[in-house]
Motif scaffolding. Structure first.
Motif, PDB file in Angstrom:
ATOM      1  N   ALA A 139      -2.540  11.491  -0.750  1.00  0.00           N
ATOM      2  CA  ALA A 139      -2.668  10.031  -0.839  1.00  0.00           C
ATOM      3  C   ALA A 139      -3.077   9.617  -2.245  1.00  0.00           C
ATOM      4  CB  ALA A 139      -3.692   9.534   0.181  1.00  0.00           C
ATOM      5  N   GLN A 140      -3.994  10.379  -2.859  1.00  0.00           N
ATOM      6  CA  GLN A 140      -4.406  10.043  -4.224  1.00  0.00           C
ATOM      7  C   GLN A 140      -3.265  10.270  -5.213  1.00  0.00           C
ATOM      8  OE1 GLN A 140      -7.897  12.047  -6.320  1.00  0.00           O
ATOM      9  NE2 GLN A 140      -8.636   9.972  -5.955  1.00  0.00           N
ATOM     10  N   ALA A 141      -2.497  11.342  -5.008  1.00  0.00           N
ATOM     11  CA  ALA A 141      -1.346  11.593  -5.881  1.00  0.00           C
ATOM     12  C   ALA A 141      -0.331  10.460  -5.768  1.00  0.00           C
ATOM     13  CB  ALA A 141      -0.701  12.927  -5.517  1.00  0.00           C
ATOM     14  N   ASN A 142      -0.100   9.980  -4.547  1.00  0.00           N
ATOM     15  CA  ASN A 142       0.823   8.857  -4.360  1.00  0.00           C
ATOM     16  C   ASN A 142       0.326   7.606  -5.065  1.00  0.00           C
ATOM     17  OD1 ASN A 142       2.741  10.191  -2.800  1.00  0.00           O
ATOM     18  ND2 ASN A 142       1.574   9.883  -0.929  1.00  0.00           N
ATOM     19  N   HIS A 194      -0.760  -2.998  -6.667  1.00  0.00           N
ATOM     20  CA  HIS A 194      -1.602  -3.321  -5.508  1.00  0.00           C
ATOM     21  C   HIS A 194      -1.703  -2.132  -4.556  1.00  0.00           C
ATOM     22  CE1 HIS A 194      -3.413  -5.686  -2.293  1.00  0.00           C
ATOM     23  NE2 HIS A 194      -2.482  -5.203  -1.473  1.00  0.00           N
ATOM     24  N   ALA A 195      -0.558  -1.559  -4.193  1.00  0.00           N
ATOM     25  CA  ALA A 195      -0.566  -0.427  -3.262  1.00  0.00           C
ATOM     26  C   ALA A 195      -1.218   0.802  -3.886  1.00  0.00           C
ATOM     27  CB  ALA A 195       0.869  -0.117  -2.824  1.00  0.00           C
ATOM     28  N   GLY A 196      -0.920   1.061  -5.156  1.00  0.00           N
ATOM     29  CA  GLY A 196      -1.480   2.235  -5.830  1.00  0.00           C
ATOM     30  C   GLY A 196      -2.987   2.151  -5.961  1.00  0.00           C
ATOM     31  N   PHE A 197      -3.490   0.982  -6.339  1.00  0.00           N
ATOM     32  CA  PHE A 197      -4.932   0.814  -6.476  1.00  0.00           C
ATOM     33  C   PHE A 197      -5.632   1.016  -5.136  1.00  0.00           C
ATOM     34  CE2 PHE A 197      -8.693  -1.969  -6.263  1.00  0.00           C
ATOM     35  CZ  PHE A 197      -9.466  -1.386  -7.250  1.00  0.00           C
ATOM     36  N   GLY A 198      -5.028   0.490  -4.060  1.00  0.00           N
ATOM     37  CA  GLY A 198      -5.623   0.641  -2.741  1.00  0.00           C
ATOM     38  C   GLY A 198      -5.722   2.099  -2.323  1.00  0.00           C
ATOM     39  N   LEU A 199      -4.673   2.864  -2.566  1.00  0.00           N
ATOM     40  CA  LEU A 199      -4.679   4.276  -2.195  1.00  0.00           C
ATOM     41  C   LEU A 199      -5.694   5.074  -3.028  1.00  0.00           C
ATOM     42  CD1 LEU A 199      -0.951   5.267  -1.591  1.00  0.00           C
ATOM     43  CD2 LEU A 199      -2.820   5.299   0.055  1.00  0.00           C
ATOM     44  N   SER A 201      -8.925   6.848  -1.250  1.00  0.00           N
ATOM     45  CA  SER A 201      -9.039   8.307  -1.356  1.00  0.00           C
ATOM     46  C   SER A 201     -10.228   8.688  -2.237  1.00  0.00           C
ATOM     47  CB  SER A 201      -7.750   8.914  -1.905  1.00  0.00           C
ATOM     48  OG  SER A 201      -7.430   8.389  -3.187  1.00  0.00           O
ATOM     49  N   GLY A 202     -10.481   7.889  -3.275  1.00  0.00           N
ATOM     50  CA  GLY A 202     -11.627   8.146  -4.143  1.00  0.00           C
ATOM     51  C   GLY A 202     -12.944   8.017  -3.396  1.00  0.00           C
ATOM     52  N   ARG A 203     -13.046   7.039  -2.498  1.00  0.00           N
ATOM     53  CA  ARG A 203     -14.268   6.873  -1.688  1.00  0.00           C
ATOM     54  C   ARG A 203     -14.527   8.123  -0.848  1.00  0.00           C
ATOM     55  NH1 ARG A 203     -16.896   2.329  -0.340  1.00  0.00           N
ATOM     56  NH2 ARG A 203     -17.129   3.102   1.788  1.00  0.00           N
ATOM     57  N   ILE A 204     -13.460   8.697  -0.317  1.00  0.00           N
ATOM     58  CA  ILE A 204     -13.621   9.895   0.514  1.00  0.00           C
ATOM     59  C   ILE A 204     -14.055  11.077  -0.345  1.00  0.00           C
ATOM     60  CG2 ILE A 204     -12.363  11.559   1.938  1.00  0.00           C
ATOM     61  CD1 ILE A 204     -10.781   9.218   3.070  1.00  0.00           C
ATOM     62  N   PHE A 205     -13.445  11.229  -1.531  1.00  0.00           N
ATOM     63  CA  PHE A 205     -13.823  12.334  -2.409  1.00  0.00           C
ATOM     64  C   PHE A 205     -15.254  12.188  -2.919  1.00  0.00           C
ATOM     65  CE2 PHE A 205      -9.152  13.065  -3.242  1.00  0.00           C
ATOM     66  CZ  PHE A 205      -9.132  14.293  -2.601  1.00  0.00           C
ATOM     67  N   LEU A 206     -15.727  10.953  -3.068  1.00  0.00           N
ATOM     68  CA  LEU A 206     -17.094  10.709  -3.522  1.00  0.00           C
ATOM     69  C   LEU A 206     -18.107  10.742  -2.379  1.00  0.00           C
ATOM     70  CD1 LEU A 206     -16.449   7.862  -6.139  1.00  0.00           C
ATOM     71  CD2 LEU A 206     -17.076  10.250  -6.604  1.00  0.00           C
ATOM     72  N   GLU A 207     -17.638  11.091  -1.171  1.00  0.00           N
ATOM     73  CA  GLU A 207     -18.496  11.202   0.009  1.00  0.00           C
ATOM     74  C   GLU A 207     -19.171   9.878   0.341  1.00  0.00           C
ATOM     75  OE1 GLU A 207     -18.270  13.786   1.682  1.00  0.00           O
ATOM     76  OE2 GLU A 207     -17.820  15.479   0.372  1.00  0.00           O
ATOM     77  N   ALA A 208     -18.494   8.756   0.065  1.00  0.00           N
ATOM     78  CA  ALA A 208     -19.056   7.446   0.403  1.00  0.00           C
ATOM     79  C   ALA A 208     -19.000   7.244   1.917  1.00  0.00           C
ATOM     80  CB  ALA A 208     -18.276   6.338  -0.308  1.00  0.00           C
TER      81      ALA A 208
END
Length: 350
Positions: A119-122, A226-231, A235-242
Motif C-alpha cells: 500500500a505504501q509503495a502504491n 489525493h489518493a497517494g497521500f491518503g495511502l 500506511s505510515g500510521r501503521i508503520f509508526l505504531e500509531a
C-alpha cells in the motif's frame, strides 16, 4: 502476595502471544481472540481481483497506444493512473498469498504487514506519477500540441465503463484490507479522471481548444496526489505504531482503570498490526484482595465488546509497594528494576 500460575488460553487463531514475566512478580497475560478478519483476509475473492486486473491491464495498453496516436497527455496520464491500479491489485494478490502463510520463526506475526508495504509503495508511486504529469501538463499549457478530440472523447467514455465494471468486481471482494480498499478507491478516482478527460475531448472536438487536454491532465494529477497521500498517510500510521483511527489510548486507559479493583494501568500501547487488526498491551495493577485472572478476563471482555480489540496482552499484578511509587506528575510509576525505561501512557485511580 500470592503467586498466580499462568492460565492456558485457547486461541481461535494461532498467534505468538506469550507473556513476558517481569522480574520477581507473578502475572497473568493473555489475549482473547474472537475470530477477526486480519489484514488481507482470506474472504477476499481472488477471482474478482484477477478479473479486475485483467480488465484494467488490457484497457491500459490500448489507452497508451491511442493516447500516443491522438497526442493526448490526458489519456496517457489516465493510463499511468491505471498502471498504479493494476500494480495495487497485483500487489494485493501477492500480499494476500504472503499474509496467508503461518507465523513461524522470527516472523511472529507472519507476513501480515506485506499488505501495508505494498500500500505504501502504491501511494509513493501515485505521488511520483502525479508530479510527472503535473510537469508535463504545465509544459503543454505553454505550448499545446494538436489533440484529436474525437478519439480522446471516445476512449474516455470506454474508460468510464471499464472502471465501473472493475470497481464492481473489486467491491465484491473483502474491502477490509487497506490494499484492496486502496485499489477500489483508485479505480473510483480513475472513473472521475475519465470523466474529466471526456469533457476535455468534447471541448477540443467542439472548440479546438487544445489546452483543455492539459487542464484535464492536471485534474488527473490532483486525484493521484489525493489518493497517494491518503495511502502513504494510512500506511505510515501503521508503520509508526500509531493507535488506529477512532481508538483513543487515553480514553481506553481511563476506562480500564475505572474497573473495580484496578489501581493503575501503565505501559499502555494500542497499535495496528495490519488492516483491521488492532492490538493492545498493558501492565495492570490491582488491589491485593483481587483475583488477577478474574480482573484480566473482565478487562479483555470490555476491550473486545466496547472497542473491538480482540488481540490483547495484559499483565496483571497485585499493587505492592515494590511496584508502586508515586511520581511527580501524580501518576504511579514502576519502581526499581521493574521497568528501567517506562513507556506508554499511565492511568491511576484518583
Amino acid at each position: 502476595m500470592r503467586d498466580h500460575a499462568p492460565e492456558q488460553h485457547v486461541h481461535r487463531e494461532p498467534h505468538a502471544h506469550e507473556d513476558q514475566p517481569h522480574q520477581g512478580h507473578a502475572h497473568s497475560g493473555g489475549g482473547g481472540h474472537a475470530g477477526h478478519g486480519h489484514g488481507v483476509s482470506a474472504d477476499a475473492d481472488r477471482r474478482y481481483l484477477l478479473g479486475a486486473l485483467a480488465l484494467i491491464a488490457t484497457f491500459m495498453v490500448g489507452e497508451v497506444t491511442v493516447g500516443v496516436l491522438a497526442h493526448s497527455l490526458a489519456l496517457i496520464s489516465d493510463a499511468g493512473h491505471m498502471l498504479t491500479d493494476a500494480a495495487s491489485l497485483l500487489l494485493a494478490l501477492v500480499a494476500m498469498r504472503l499474509a496467508a502463510r503461518p507465523a513461524k520463526g522470527a516472523l511472529t506475526f507472519g507476513l501480515k504487514r506485506a499488505e501495508i508495504l505494498s500500500a505504501q509503495a502504491n501511494g509513493i508511486t501515485l505521488l511520483v506519477l502525479g508530479g510527472f504529469f503535473t510537469y508535463e501538463a504545465i509544459r503543454r499549457l505553454v505550448s499545446p500540441p494538436e489533440v484529436a478530440g474525437g478519439i480522446v472523447l471516445a476512449t474516455a467514455l470506454v474508460g468510464i465503463v471499464v472502471n465501473i465494471v472493475a470497481a464492481w468486481l473489486i467491491s465484491r471482494a473483502n474491502r477490509s484490507s487497506l490494499n484492496v480498499e486502496g485499489a477500489y478507491q483508485h479505480i473510483l478516482n480513475d472513473a472521475w479522471a475519465f470523466v474529466a478527460t471526456a469533457v476535455a475531448g468534447l471541448v477540443v472536438l467542439l472548440t479546438g481548444f487544445d489546452r483543455a487536454d492539459a487542464i484535464a491532465t492536471l485534474v488527473v494529477a490532483a486525484l493521484m496526489f489525493h489518493a497517494g497521500f491518503g495511502l502513504v498517510r494510512e500506511s505510515g500510521r501503521i508503520f509508526l505504531e500509531a493507535a488506529p483511527a477512532g481508538l483513543d489510548p487515553d480514553a481506553i486507559g481511563a476506562e480500564l482503570v475505572a474497573e473495580p479493583g484496578v489501581v493503575e494501568v501503565h505501559d499502555l500501547h494500542v497499535w495496528t498490526i495490519t488492516s483491521g487488526y488492532p492490538a493492545l498491551s498493558a501492565h495492570v495493577l490491582v488491589r491485593g484482595d483481587m483475583d488477577c485472572h478474574g480482573v484480566r478476563v473482565r478487562l479483555e471482555t470490555l476491550l473486545r465488546e466496547d472497542h473491538r480489540i480482540d488481540h490483547t496482552t495484559l499483565q496483571v499484578d497485585h499493587a505492592t509497594p515494590e511496584l508502586l511509587q508515586l511520581g511527580g506528575d501524580g501518576f504511579a510509576a514502576p519502581a526499581g528494576d521493574h521497568c528501567r525505561d517506562p513507556h506508554g501512557s499511565s492511568h491511576r485511580q484518583p
